[in-house]
Design a protein around this motif. Structure first.
Motif, PDB file in Angstrom:
ATOM      1  N   GLN A 195       1.658   7.400  -6.318  1.00 31.11           N
ATOM      2  CA  GLN A 195       0.586   8.359  -6.588  1.00 31.11           C
ATOM      3  C   GLN A 195       0.888   9.742  -6.007  1.00 31.11           C
ATOM      4  O   GLN A 195       0.036  10.626  -6.023  1.00 31.11           O
ATOM      5  N   LEU A 205       0.832  -1.201   0.000  1.00 35.31           N
ATOM      6  CA  LEU A 205       0.000   0.000   0.000  1.00 35.31           C
ATOM      7  C   LEU A 205       0.870   1.257   0.000  1.00 35.31           C
ATOM      8  O   LEU A 205       0.592   2.217  -0.732  1.00 35.31           O
ATOM      9  N   LEU A 208      -7.181   4.295   4.985  1.00 36.85           N
ATOM     10  CA  LEU A 208      -7.114   5.279   3.907  1.00 36.85           C
ATOM     11  C   LEU A 208      -8.147   6.381   4.119  1.00 36.85           C
ATOM     12  O   LEU A 208      -7.854   7.566   3.942  1.00 36.85           O
ATOM     13  N   SER A 209      -9.352   6.002   4.533  1.00 37.08           N
ATOM     14  CA  SER A 209     -10.395   6.994   4.805  1.00 37.08           C
ATOM     15  C   SER A 209      -9.993   7.914   5.946  1.00 37.08           C
ATOM     16  O   SER A 209     -10.285   9.116   5.917  1.00 37.08           O
ATOM     17  N   ALA A 237     -13.517  -0.610  -2.712  1.00 34.29           N
ATOM     18  CA  ALA A 237     -13.215  -2.031  -2.845  1.00 34.29           C
ATOM     19  C   ALA A 237     -14.386  -2.697  -3.569  1.00 34.29           C
ATOM     20  O   ALA A 237     -15.541  -2.439  -3.248  1.00 34.29           O
ATOM     21  N   CYS A 248      -9.026  -0.112   4.040  1.00 37.39           N
ATOM     22  CA  CYS A 248      -9.930   0.917   3.519  1.00 37.39           C
ATOM     23  C   CYS A 248     -10.206   1.987   4.575  1.00 37.39           C
ATOM     24  O   CYS A 248     -10.181   3.186   4.273  1.00 37.39           O
ATOM     25  N   TYR A 268       2.233   1.970  -3.442  1.00 36.99           N
ATOM     26  CA  TYR A 268       1.194   2.570  -4.278  1.00 36.99           C
ATOM     27  C   TYR A 268       1.018   4.051  -3.955  1.00 36.99           C
ATOM     28  O   TYR A 268       0.976   4.894  -4.854  1.00 36.99           O
ATOM     29  N   PHE A 277      -2.890   0.263  -9.287  1.00 36.03           N
ATOM     30  CA  PHE A 277      -3.918  -0.036  -8.295  1.00 36.03           C
ATOM     31  C   PHE A 277      -3.371  -1.040  -7.297  1.00 36.03           C
ATOM     32  O   PHE A 277      -2.318  -1.640  -7.496  1.00 36.03           O
ATOM     33  N   ILE A 333      -8.149   9.785   2.067  1.00 35.94           N
ATOM     34  CA  ILE A 333      -7.777   9.274   0.745  1.00 35.94           C
ATOM     35  C   ILE A 333      -8.947   8.468   0.192  1.00 35.94           C
ATOM     36  O   ILE A 333      -9.318   7.434   0.765  1.00 35.94           O
ATOM     37  N   TYR A 369       0.548  -4.397  -4.996  1.00 32.20           N
ATOM     38  CA  TYR A 369       0.548  -3.168  -5.788  1.00 32.20           C
ATOM     39  C   TYR A 369       0.805  -3.575  -7.233  1.00 32.20           C
ATOM     40  O   TYR A 369       1.756  -4.292  -7.524  1.00 32.20           O
ATOM     41  N   ASN A 411     -11.096   5.822  -1.608  1.00 33.78           N
ATOM     42  CA  ASN A 411     -10.800   4.433  -1.954  1.00 33.78           C
ATOM     43  C   ASN A 411     -12.099   3.677  -2.124  1.00 33.78           C
ATOM     44  O   ASN A 411     -13.142   4.097  -1.627  1.00 33.78           O
TER      45      ASN A 411
END
Length: 96
Positions: A17, A10, A46-47, A55, A43, A13, A70, A51, A87, A53
């Motif tokens: 980005q 992760l 990231l939230s 799934a 997830c 990735y 991705f 960020i 990744y 995301n």
């Protein structure tokens, strides 16, 4: 899941980005999640950082519908029976 390996995928990735986050805080958010080491813990982490995301379930024959980079949860292969995050980056006409 091998949590450190998954977190590193992760992080690779995110760096690709150009998303700069606190690596240690990301690890803490994932490891301290009540459902860790699930996809939900990734997830939600990231939230936490704001960020976006998503799934979803996608068959390999629809891979062309995805962006050029991705993160994927691979449910298992002949060699790897445990799910793992990876990744993925498209290079010309193949994925690495």
């Amino acid at each position: 899941m091998e949590l450190n390996k998954e977190i590193n995928s992760l992080l690779l990735y995110l760096k690709d980005q150009n998303i700069d986050i606190d690596d240690e805080e990301l690890k803490f958010q994932i490891e301290s999640h009540p459902d860790s080491p699930s996809l939900l813990s990734f997830c939600d982490a990231l939230s936490f950082f704001g960020i976006p995301n998503v799934a979803f379930h996608l068959y390999v024959d629809r891979i062309e519908d995805l962006p050029d980079t991705f993160v994927v949860l691979v449910l298992g292969t002949e060699k790897e029976t445990q799910p793992y995050l990876s990744y993925v980056r498209k290079k010309q006409d193949h994925y690495i």
